[in-house]
Design an enzyme around this catalytic site. Sequence first.
Site, PDB file in Angstrom:
ATOM      1  N   SER A  23       0.828  -1.213   0.000  1.00  0.00           N
ATOM      2  CA  SER A  23       0.000   0.000   0.000  1.00  0.00           C
ATOM      3  C   SER A  23       0.861   1.261   0.000  1.00  0.00           C
ATOM      4  O   SER A  23       0.349   2.365   0.046  1.00  0.00           O
ATOM      5  CB  SER A  23      -0.941   0.009   1.209  1.00  0.00           C
ATOM      6  OG  SER A  23      -0.211  -0.116   2.404  1.00  0.00           O
ATOM      7  N   ASN A 110      -1.678  -1.946  13.256  1.00  0.00           N
ATOM      8  CA  ASN A 110      -3.135  -1.774  13.272  1.00  0.00           C
ATOM      9  C   ASN A 110      -3.562  -0.504  14.004  1.00  0.00           C
ATOM     10  O   ASN A 110      -4.442   0.219  13.536  1.00  0.00           O
ATOM     11  CB  ASN A 110      -3.807  -3.008  13.878  1.00  0.00           C
ATOM     12  CG  ASN A 110      -3.551  -4.253  13.036  1.00  0.00           C
ATOM     13  OD1 ASN A 110      -3.023  -4.147  11.923  1.00  0.00           O
ATOM     14  ND2 ASN A 110      -3.898  -5.413  13.563  1.00  0.00           N
ATOM     15  N   THR A 154     -40.858  25.224  -9.233  1.00  0.00           N
ATOM     16  CA  THR A 154     -41.060  23.875  -8.711  1.00  0.00           C
ATOM     17  C   THR A 154     -41.388  23.035  -9.931  1.00  0.00           C
ATOM     18  O   THR A 154     -42.018  23.550 -10.880  1.00  0.00           O
ATOM     19  CB  THR A 154     -42.213  23.792  -7.685  1.00  0.00           C
ATOM     20  OG1 THR A 154     -43.423  24.173  -8.341  1.00  0.00           O
ATOM     21  CG2 THR A 154     -41.977  24.716  -6.487  1.00  0.00           C
ATOM     22  N   HIS A 155     -40.961  21.795  -9.924  1.00  0.00           N
ATOM     23  CA  HIS A 155     -41.165  20.910 -11.096  1.00  0.00           C
ATOM     24  C   HIS A 155     -40.565  21.518 -12.365  1.00  0.00           C
ATOM     25  O   HIS A 155     -41.003  21.190 -13.476  1.00  0.00           O
ATOM     26  CB  HIS A 155     -42.659  20.625 -11.328  1.00  0.00           C
ATOM     27  CG  HIS A 155     -43.411  20.256 -10.095  1.00  0.00           C
ATOM     28  ND1 HIS A 155     -43.556  18.960  -9.663  1.00  0.00           N
ATOM     29  CD2 HIS A 155     -44.037  21.028  -9.169  1.00  0.00           C
ATOM     30  CE1 HIS A 155     -44.268  18.942  -8.538  1.00  0.00           C
ATOM     31  NE2 HIS A 155     -44.561  20.200  -8.212  1.00  0.00           N
ATOM     32  N   SER A 276     -16.584  23.291 -28.791  1.00  0.00           N
ATOM     33  CA  SER A 276     -16.817  22.057 -29.531  1.00  0.00           C
ATOM     34  C   SER A 276     -15.804  21.961 -30.664  1.00  0.00           C
ATOM     35  O   SER A 276     -15.446  22.972 -31.271  1.00  0.00           O
ATOM     36  CB  SER A 276     -18.236  22.069 -30.103  1.00  0.00           C
ATOM     37  OG  SER A 276     -18.327  21.202 -31.214  1.00  0.00           O
ATOM     38  N   LYS A 282     -20.417  26.756 -30.222  1.00  0.00           N
ATOM     39  CA  LYS A 282     -20.696  26.192 -28.906  1.00  0.00           C
ATOM     40  C   LYS A 282     -19.833  26.769 -27.793  1.00  0.00           C
ATOM     41  O   LYS A 282     -18.644  27.003 -27.957  1.00  0.00           O
ATOM     42  CB  LYS A 282     -20.481  24.663 -28.910  1.00  0.00           C
ATOM     43  CG  LYS A 282     -21.479  23.876 -29.716  1.00  0.00           C
ATOM     44  CD  LYS A 282     -22.927  24.017 -29.238  1.00  0.00           C
ATOM     45  CE  LYS A 282     -23.162  23.327 -27.917  1.00  0.00           C
ATOM     46  NZ  LYS A 282     -23.062  21.867 -28.035  1.00  0.00           N
ATOM     47  N   ASN A 284     -19.655  25.401 -23.936  1.00  0.00           N
ATOM     48  CA  ASN A 284     -20.255  24.351 -23.120  1.00  0.00           C
ATOM     49  C   ASN A 284     -19.902  24.503 -21.637  1.00  0.00           C
ATOM     50  O   ASN A 284     -18.770  24.837 -21.300  1.00  0.00           O
ATOM     51  CB  ASN A 284     -19.785  22.980 -23.618  1.00  0.00           C
ATOM     52  CG  ASN A 284     -20.294  22.681 -25.018  1.00  0.00           C
ATOM     53  OD1 ASN A 284     -21.386  23.117 -25.385  1.00  0.00           O
ATOM     54  ND2 ASN A 284     -19.496  21.974 -25.806  1.00  0.00           N
ATOM     55  N   GLU A 289     -20.782  20.467 -15.591  1.00  0.00           N
ATOM     56  CA  GLU A 289     -21.149  19.080 -15.919  1.00  0.00           C
ATOM     57  C   GLU A 289     -20.209  18.090 -15.235  1.00  0.00           C
ATOM     58  O   GLU A 289     -20.630  17.021 -14.778  1.00  0.00           O
ATOM     59  CB  GLU A 289     -21.125  18.873 -17.437  1.00  0.00           C
ATOM     60  CG  GLU A 289     -22.265  19.591 -18.127  1.00  0.00           C
ATOM     61  CD  GLU A 289     -22.136  19.585 -19.638  1.00  0.00           C
ATOM     62  OE1 GLU A 289     -23.147  19.386 -20.303  1.00  0.00           O
ATOM     63  OE2 GLU A 289     -21.023  19.791 -20.159  1.00  0.00           O
ATOM     64  N   TYR A 316      -9.172  -5.976  13.187  1.00  0.00           N
ATOM     65  CA  TYR A 316      -8.569  -5.520  11.926  1.00  0.00           C
ATOM     66  C   TYR A 316      -8.647  -6.621  10.871  1.00  0.00           C
ATOM     67  O   TYR A 316      -8.433  -7.806  11.157  1.00  0.00           O
ATOM     68  CB  TYR A 316      -7.090  -5.117  12.136  1.00  0.00           C
ATOM     69  CG  TYR A 316      -6.438  -4.694  10.830  1.00  0.00           C
ATOM     70  CD1 TYR A 316      -6.595  -3.399  10.350  1.00  0.00           C
ATOM     71  CD2 TYR A 316      -5.721  -5.603  10.050  1.00  0.00           C
ATOM     72  CE1 TYR A 316      -6.045  -3.015   9.132  1.00  0.00           C
ATOM     73  CE2 TYR A 316      -5.175  -5.234   8.831  1.00  0.00           C
ATOM     74  CZ  TYR A 316      -5.341  -3.934   8.380  1.00  0.00           C
ATOM     75  OH  TYR A 316      -4.808  -3.553   7.176  1.00  0.00           O
ATOM     76  N   GLN A 321      -7.490  -1.873   4.344  1.00  0.00           N
ATOM     77  CA  GLN A 321      -6.444  -1.134   3.632  1.00  0.00           C
ATOM     78  C   GLN A 321      -7.021  -0.395   2.417  1.00  0.00           C
ATOM     79  O   GLN A 321      -6.459   0.613   1.976  1.00  0.00           O
ATOM     80  CB  GLN A 321      -5.350  -2.108   3.180  1.00  0.00           C
ATOM     81  CG  GLN A 321      -4.218  -1.461   2.410  1.00  0.00           C
ATOM     82  CD  GLN A 321      -3.016  -2.396   2.258  1.00  0.00           C
ATOM     83  OE1 GLN A 321      -2.285  -2.607   3.208  1.00  0.00           O
ATOM     84  NE2 GLN A 321      -2.855  -2.969   1.081  1.00  0.00           N
ATOM     85  N   LYS A 324      -7.772   3.680   1.941  1.00  0.00           N
ATOM     86  CA  LYS A 324      -6.954   4.796   1.428  1.00  0.00           C
ATOM     87  C   LYS A 324      -7.350   5.169   0.007  1.00  0.00           C
ATOM     88  O   LYS A 324      -7.529   6.346  -0.303  1.00  0.00           O
ATOM     89  CB  LYS A 324      -5.467   4.459   1.450  1.00  0.00           C
ATOM     90  CG  LYS A 324      -4.794   4.705   2.757  1.00  0.00           C
ATOM     91  CD  LYS A 324      -4.661   3.454   3.439  1.00  0.00           C
ATOM     92  CE  LYS A 324      -4.318   3.291   4.805  1.00  0.00           C
ATOM     93  NZ  LYS A 324      -4.833   1.975   5.229  1.00  0.00           N
TER      94      LYS A 324
HETATM   95  N1  ARG Z   1      -1.160  -1.153   5.193  1.00  0.00           N
HETATM   96  C1  ARG Z   1      -2.055  -1.583   6.227  1.00  0.00           C
HETATM   97  C2  ARG Z   1      -3.398  -0.856   6.125  1.00  0.00           C
HETATM   98  O1  ARG Z   1      -3.445   0.123   5.515  1.00  0.00           O
HETATM   99  C3  ARG Z   1      -1.457  -1.334   7.555  1.00  0.00           C
HETATM  100  C4  ARG Z   1      -1.906  -2.272   8.600  1.00  0.00           C
HETATM  101  C5  ARG Z   1      -1.382  -3.633   8.351  1.00  0.00           C
HETATM  102  N2  ARG Z   1      -1.648  -4.514   9.424  1.00  0.00           N
HETATM  103  C6  ARG Z   1      -1.563  -5.805   9.281  1.00  0.00           C
HETATM  104  N3  ARG Z   1      -1.787  -6.523  10.288  1.00  0.00           N
HETATM  105  N4  ARG Z   1      -1.303  -6.349   8.142  1.00  0.00           N
HETATM  106  O2  ARG Z   1      -4.392  -1.277   6.673  1.00  0.00           O
END
Ligand code: ARG
Length: 441
Positions: A23, A110, A154-155, A276, A282, A284, A289, A316, A321, A324
């Site tokens: 990650s 964790n 309205t509408h 365009s 045009k 736009n 949008e 956990y 993960q 993110k």
């Molecule tokens: N990269 C992991 C995450 O974002 C970190 C935690 C990993 N913990 C584990 N026991 N593998 O969740």
Amino acid sequence: MSTLWGGRFQEAASSLMQSFNESFSLDKRLWQEDITASIAHVTMLGDCQIITSEESQLLQSELKKLYQAIEADPALLTGDYEDIHSFVEAKMIEACGDTGKKMHTARSRNDQVTVDMKLYVKKSLADLKVLASQMIQAFQEKGQSVDALMPAYTHLQRAQIVSFSYVLDAYVAMFERDIKKIDQAIDLLDENPLGAGALAGTTYQIDRQQTTDLLGFRAVQRNTLDSVSNRDFIIDALHCFSSLMMHMSRFAEDFIIYSSQEFRFIELSDHFSTGSSMMPQKKNPDALELIRGKSAKVISLLNAMYGTMKGLPLSYNKDMQEDKAIYFEALDTTMACVKILTGVTQELTVNEKRLSETIHEGYLNATELADYLVRKGIPFREAHGIVGQMVLYAIEKDSQLHDLAFDELAQFSAVIEADIYHELNPETILQQGIKKNMLIK
Ligand code: ARG
């Protein structure tokens, strides 16, 4: 790839698995939070005599050096690491040798990743609040600069007269609620998960209050299983983003319609429009949008996070993960849309001439005409019926209520007097009763 684990393994993970599992490419964005939380952690370890104060000092100063080095050169955040936590620990072992290996005492990735994400979400929500406040200011300033009345719908059918600034004020009211949601989300997340360990705390006599104070959290998060498996704060933040995006998308829809040739209420600045490749005439409203389009993605990301969490057993699980990718995408999109919409609003021009024509068409004063009859003693339901007939008459004559001759108007009710024309005037309408609020700028 060097990892923080491996003792119980006889073989390394396949390269396919390593790249699937890593990650770092995403969570390197957490470098400031990871280092800051590590400084708090090693400070506490030293003060609790779990490591010596010399070891604590060394780690603190090397962590600060690493922070400064990355700040000066973000390209340092590269290499074959599983995640940001592995990266920072590897750098500390490089810098401090065996002392570096003590940094992770009484901590797990964790609780570490959860504290990092909480710090990041807290910071990004504060940043978003600043941007949203600037957008609100842009809406208010635009409202103050335009002195025009317009039809409200309205509408999508013409309904009643309002001021242009009152329409913008409706969006200000929505965005102000979004800011309150952000405050609530920050308040709810403000508990420190650090010290929860992998899931069940630690046998060391750590001081969770100290890291709580050092990291600026309001309180220690009580239950350790909950601490490491909680991603509610990400869902709450995504809800703030989704709400903001939904409101911005509704604005986009309104102003795309207003910018059409059929409406011509506003014109978007060239800075926030596109052309365009084929049709030379045009212009736009792509910025609006895209806001409308991207709102779908942000709302889906909220759903993705709910889906990620809903079936997870305590505590956990690696599914988490994925938070993110979801969070960063939603945050970046929302921030970009708020910035764009601020610019769109600041630079749009209002076609006041066109607006002043529109308010005389479409029977926008029919409700107020019924109110006029009520003031002359006719019960509202009856007045509603009379005005309905008057509108029908005007439609058949291809006319407007205020353009009918007095004899034509008077045939519908004996209470109608010459003052009716004054009452049908848009300016008069907005001076009456609580409608005066609509003229505030
Ligand atoms: N990269 C992991 C995450 O974002 C970190 C935690 C990993 N913990 C584990 N026991 N593998 O969740």
